[in-house]
Design a protein around this motif. Structure first.
Motif, PDB file in Angstrom:
ATOM      1  N   ALA A  44     102.886 -65.657  63.750  1.00 57.83           N
ATOM      2  CA  ALA A  44     102.044 -66.157  62.661  1.00 57.83           C
ATOM      3  C   ALA A  44     100.564 -66.012  62.998  1.00 57.83           C
ATOM      4  CB  ALA A  44     102.387 -67.617  62.375  1.00 57.83           C
ATOM      5  N   ALA A  45     100.216 -66.253  64.269  1.00 60.60           N
ATOM      6  CA  ALA A  45      98.817 -66.123  64.666  1.00 60.60           C
ATOM      7  C   ALA A  45      98.341 -64.678  64.559  1.00 60.60           C
ATOM      8  CB  ALA A  45      98.629 -66.648  66.093  1.00 60.60           C
ATOM      9  N   LEU A  46      99.161 -63.734  65.001  1.00 56.71           N
ATOM     10  CA  LEU A  46      98.798 -62.317  64.874  1.00 56.71           C
ATOM     11  C   LEU A  46      98.642 -61.923  63.412  1.00 56.71           C
ATOM     12  CD1 LEU A  46     101.070 -60.761  67.634  1.00 56.71           C
ATOM     13  CD2 LEU A  46      98.571 -60.665  67.571  1.00 56.71           C
TER      14      LEU A  46
ATOM     15  N   ALA B 224      96.528 -63.327  54.421  1.00 57.18           N
ATOM     16  CA  ALA B 224      96.702 -63.713  55.819  1.00 57.18           C
ATOM     17  C   ALA B 224      96.858 -65.223  55.975  1.00 57.18           C
ATOM     18  CB  ALA B 224      95.518 -63.224  56.651  1.00 57.18           C
ATOM     19  N   GLY B 225      96.361 -65.981  55.000  1.00 54.56           N
ATOM     20  CA  GLY B 225      96.489 -67.436  55.077  1.00 54.56           C
ATOM     21  C   GLY B 225      97.918 -67.913  55.016  1.00 54.56           C
ATOM     22  N   ALA B 226      98.793 -67.140  54.345  1.00 55.66           N
ATOM     23  CA  ALA B 226     100.236 -67.391  54.351  1.00 55.66           C
ATOM     24  C   ALA B 226     100.606 -68.812  53.945  1.00 55.66           C
ATOM     25  CB  ALA B 226     100.823 -67.060  55.718  1.00 55.66           C
ATOM     26  N   ARG B 227      99.940 -69.334  52.940  1.00 60.83           N
ATOM     27  CA  ARG B 227     100.256 -70.657  52.416  1.00 60.83           C
ATOM     28  C   ARG B 227     100.199 -70.604  50.889  1.00 60.83           C
ATOM     29  NH1 ARG B 227     101.187 -71.039  57.066  1.00 60.83           N
ATOM     30  NH2 ARG B 227     100.754 -72.765  58.517  1.00 60.83           N
ATOM     31  N   ASP B 228     101.023 -71.440  50.246  1.00 61.25           N
ATOM     32  CA  ASP B 228     100.986 -71.518  48.782  1.00 61.25           C
ATOM     33  C   ASP B 228      99.691 -72.147  48.299  1.00 61.25           C
ATOM     34  OD1 ASP B 228     103.495 -70.391  48.618  1.00 61.25           O
ATOM     35  OD2 ASP B 228     104.528 -72.324  48.601  1.00 61.25           O
TER      36      ASP B 228
ATOM     37  N   THR C   4      97.224 -70.438  45.795  1.00 59.07           N
ATOM     38  CA  THR C   4      96.934 -69.098  46.313  1.00 59.07           C
ATOM     39  C   THR C   4      97.312 -68.007  45.331  1.00 59.07           C
ATOM     40  OG1 THR C   4      97.316 -69.953  48.550  1.00 59.07           O
ATOM     41  CG2 THR C   4      97.257 -67.564  48.281  1.00 59.07           C
ATOM     42  N   ALA C   5      98.509 -68.075  44.748  1.00 60.73           N
ATOM     43  CA  ALA C   5      98.961 -67.025  43.839  1.00 60.73           C
ATOM     44  C   ALA C   5      98.082 -66.957  42.593  1.00 60.73           C
ATOM     45  CB  ALA C   5     100.424 -67.251  43.460  1.00 60.73           C
ATOM     46  N   ALA C   6      97.767 -68.120  42.030  1.00 62.34           N
ATOM     47  CA  ALA C   6      96.946 -68.141  40.817  1.00 62.34           C
ATOM     48  C   ALA C   6      95.532 -67.656  41.099  1.00 62.34           C
ATOM     49  CB  ALA C   6      96.917 -69.551  40.228  1.00 62.34           C
ATOM     50  N   PHE C   7      94.983 -68.069  42.237  1.00 63.46           N
ATOM     51  CA  PHE C   7      93.626 -67.653  42.577  1.00 63.46           C
ATOM     52  C   PHE C   7      93.581 -66.152  42.863  1.00 63.46           C
ATOM     53  CE2 PHE C   7      89.989 -67.506  45.688  1.00 63.46           C
ATOM     54  CZ  PHE C   7      89.003 -67.778  44.754  1.00 63.46           C
ATOM     55  N   ARG C   8      94.605 -65.644  43.520  1.00 58.59           N
ATOM     56  CA  ARG C   8      94.660 -64.209  43.784  1.00 58.59           C
ATOM     57  C   ARG C   8      94.698 -63.416  42.474  1.00 58.59           C
ATOM     58  NH1 ARG C   8      96.018 -61.058  48.122  1.00 58.59           N
ATOM     59  NH2 ARG C   8      96.659 -58.955  47.585  1.00 58.59           N
ATOM     60  N   GLU C   9      95.502 -63.875  41.524  1.00 51.93           N
ATOM     61  CA  GLU C   9      95.573 -63.187  40.232  1.00 51.93           C
ATOM     62  C   GLU C   9      94.222 -63.235  39.519  1.00 51.93           C
ATOM     63  OE1 GLU C   9      98.092 -63.290  36.012  1.00 51.93           O
ATOM     64  OE2 GLU C   9      98.546 -64.714  37.611  1.00 51.93           O
ATOM     65  N   ALA C  10      93.542 -64.375  39.602  1.00 45.66           N
ATOM     66  CA  ALA C  10      92.220 -64.489  38.979  1.00 45.66           C
ATOM     67  C   ALA C  10      91.228 -63.524  39.609  1.00 45.66           C
ATOM     68  CB  ALA C  10      91.712 -65.927  39.098  1.00 45.66           C
TER      69      ALA C  10
END
Length: 360
Positions: free
Chosen positions: A135-137, A322-326, A258-264
């Motif tokens: 996860a760190a890598l 890379a943040g890997a969180r919802d 994260t998903a909504a912000f990425r789409e925006a």
């Protein structure tokens, strides 16, 4: 008349650059189709486009370029020559100042040479949970540099101290830090810059749930997992002291889906940056602001609020992945302060993006 595509092909500027210089009022098309919004240029504007491309490659500020183009079209050669000479003089003075400062810095570096054992020549052997190291890598890999002039940034720093392991990567414009728990070392600080091919080989081995063995012996780094092993030499350079770079002034914090912000970000408004990419294209910027109710908004082109923070959109998308969180936490300070992207459950693992100055 020339279409914007023809102008880009023959004039030395990309389509996105032509759109940017139109919005900046520097090279405005002769006619814009009111229905399609398509830009058309007069034949004599081709010369202006080529001139503009040369001036940008020479690093002339946008304000001076406006004056040069205005004087050029008005046949005021005296003013054009004066502006060119003034810019050349600034470049020469800047280079002279830079040489003088670098000479002083080299002398300071010579005085800092220390015969004592450095963290890069020490040894360490420790165990790390494979999922945490993986996860760190994953969290930092995107931020590593590729500039051959800065080889120390072309890898991932493994910073071992006590029972902690921090992984750090930066290309100067962004930085990512992640941590993993360790056992078996507990000693003084040991550092190694793991080149990206070796870091990728390590990541390929981290598929299980058990702990793996990490060893640093001078300039050699080894990772063992079960009956498999990968090893190689660390980069023989010093990494910047990242701990001095992560203390940011308090800013506005906002939780984002994260998903909504990425789409925006992918569909929202963008601006072109004056900073060029390797292919000569302007960067696409996303301009952000935290509202009074604590939400992050994407600002339109005409929004010039003094609290707006502009960042490279591509870099921000990479950091979100890379943040890997919802859910992630965005921390925005002044327009000149880095944007921090943090995990709600792990404040010690985060990434930072340098802001980009907006042209007014």
């Amino acid at each position: 008349m020339r279409s914007i595509g023809e102008m880009a092909r023959d004039g030395g500027l990309s389509v996105s650059a032509l759109r940017f210089y139109d919005r900046a009022g520097v090279l405005v098309p002769a006619w814009v189709d009111p229905v399609s919004g398509y830009r058309w240029y007069e034949p004599e504007q081709l010369e202006e486009s080529r001139l503009l491309a040369r001036l940008r490659r020479a690093g002339m500020p946008l304000a001076d370029i406006r004056l040069v183009l205005a004087a050029w079209s008005g046949m005021d050669t005296v003013l054009v020559r004066g502006l060119l000479q003034a810019h050349l003089r600034r470049l020469e003075l800047g280079l002279s100042d830079a040489r003088r400062e670098f000479s002083t810095l080299r002398a300071l570096l010579d005085h800092r040479e220390n015969p004592m054992t450095s963290p890069r020549t020490a040894t360490a052997r420790l165990s790390v949970p494979a999922p945490e190291l993986a996860a760190a890598l994953d969290a930092v890999r995107f931020a590593a540099g590729t500039d051959a002039e800065l080889p120390m940034l072309g890898g991932i720093l493994f910073d071992i101290e006590g029972e902690g392991l921090h992984l750090v990567a930066t290309d100067r414009y962004r930085m990512a830090v992640a941590q993993a728990r360790t056992t078996g070392h507990g000693g003084s600080r040991v550092q190694a810059i793991v080149p990206l091919p070796l870091a990728d080989a390590m990541r390929a081995l981290l598929n299980g749930e058990e702990s793996v063995q990490l060893a640093v012996d001078g300039d050699r780094v080894t990772l063992e997992t079960g009956d498999r092993q990968t090893a190689g030499q660390s980069l023989g350079h010093d990494f910047p002291d990242y701990r001095r770079l992560v203390h940011l002034p308090a800013g506005h914090r906002a939780h984002v889906d994260t998903a909504a912000f990425r789409e925006a970000l992918e569909t929202g408004p963008v601006r072109a940056s004056e900073t060029r990419k390797h292919d000569g294209e302007p960067h696409e910027l996303s301009v952000l602001r935290v509202t009074e109710n604590g939400t992050v908004i994407l600002c339109d082109d005409g929004d010039d609020d003094q609290n707006n923070v502009a960042v490279n959109r591509e870099f921000l998308l990479h950091a979100l992945a890379a943040g890997a969180r919802d859910e992630l936490v965005l921390e925005l300070g002044a327009p000149t302060a880095p944007l921090a992207i943090r995990r709600p459950d792990d404040e010690d693992s985060f990434s930072m993006l340098m802001p980009v100055r907006l042209e007014n």
